[in-house]
Design an enzyme around this catalytic site. Structure first.
Site, PDB file in Angstrom:
ATOM      1  N   ASP A 107      -6.112   1.787  -2.018  1.00 55.51           N
ATOM      2  CA  ASP A 107      -6.841   1.487  -0.785  1.00 55.51           C
ATOM      3  C   ASP A 107      -7.655   0.206  -0.927  1.00 55.51           C
ATOM      4  OD1 ASP A 107      -5.765   3.812   0.241  1.00 55.51           O
ATOM      5  OD2 ASP A 107      -7.664   4.910   0.332  1.00 55.51           O
TER       6      ASP A 107
ATOM      7  N   HIS B 131       0.838  -1.204   0.000  1.00 54.87           N
ATOM      8  CA  HIS B 131       0.000   0.000   0.000  1.00 54.87           C
ATOM      9  C   HIS B 131       0.872   1.253   0.000  1.00 54.87           C
ATOM     10  CE1 HIS B 131      -2.795   2.982   1.973  1.00 54.87           C
ATOM     11  NE2 HIS B 131      -3.559   2.526   0.999  1.00 54.87           N
TER      12      HIS B 131
END
Length: 138
Positions: free
Chosen positions: A105, A63
């Site tokens: 996300d 991420h």
């Protein structure tokens, strides 16, 4: 009131549009990102360094790398649009940069869901001094 103040301070330490990322984690992984992933391993939470400790920590590493590749907008501040279609989160909107943030996300939330079984409480509030190994490249 003290609890609200503590939560406000915690919110400042998490990257991205916290409420959107938190909502995606709740929708996809069915758990609170704020509780489970804001202080886990070497990469879940603010910043990140060293070697990811397990598959869950690797979700946060990936991420962070994803956010690092975003150009033209600020993944730490900008909001994006998404919808839920047939139970799946679909990133949308006309801004390709914000859509890219959403995809980062979304992928992290899916990764958290798919790696729930690897979550190890010993990495919750993991001491930063244990994250001194050289980081692998994104």
């Amino acid at each position: 009131m003290r609890t609200l103040w503590i939560m406000a301070v915690l919110l400042l330490g998490v990257e991205g549009d916290l409420m959107q990322f938190e909502t995606l984690i709740m929708k996809i992984a069915k758990r609170s990102g704020m509780f489970w992933y804001s202080a886990y391993g070497c990469y879940c939470g603010w910043g990140g360094q060293g070697r990811p400790q397990d598959a869950t920590d690797r979700c946060c590493f990936v991420h962070d790398c994803c956010y690092g590749k975003v150009t033209g907008c600020d993944p730490k501040l900008d909001s994006y649009t998404y919808s839920v279609e047939n139970g799946d989160v679909v990133c949308g909107g006309n801004d390709p940069c914000k859509k890219e943030i959403c995809e980062c996300d979304r992928a992290a939330a899916i990764c958290f869901r798919d790696n729930k079984v690897t979550y190890d409480n010993k990495y919750w509030r993991f001491p930063p001094q244990n994250c001194k190994e050289e980081s692998e490249p994104c």
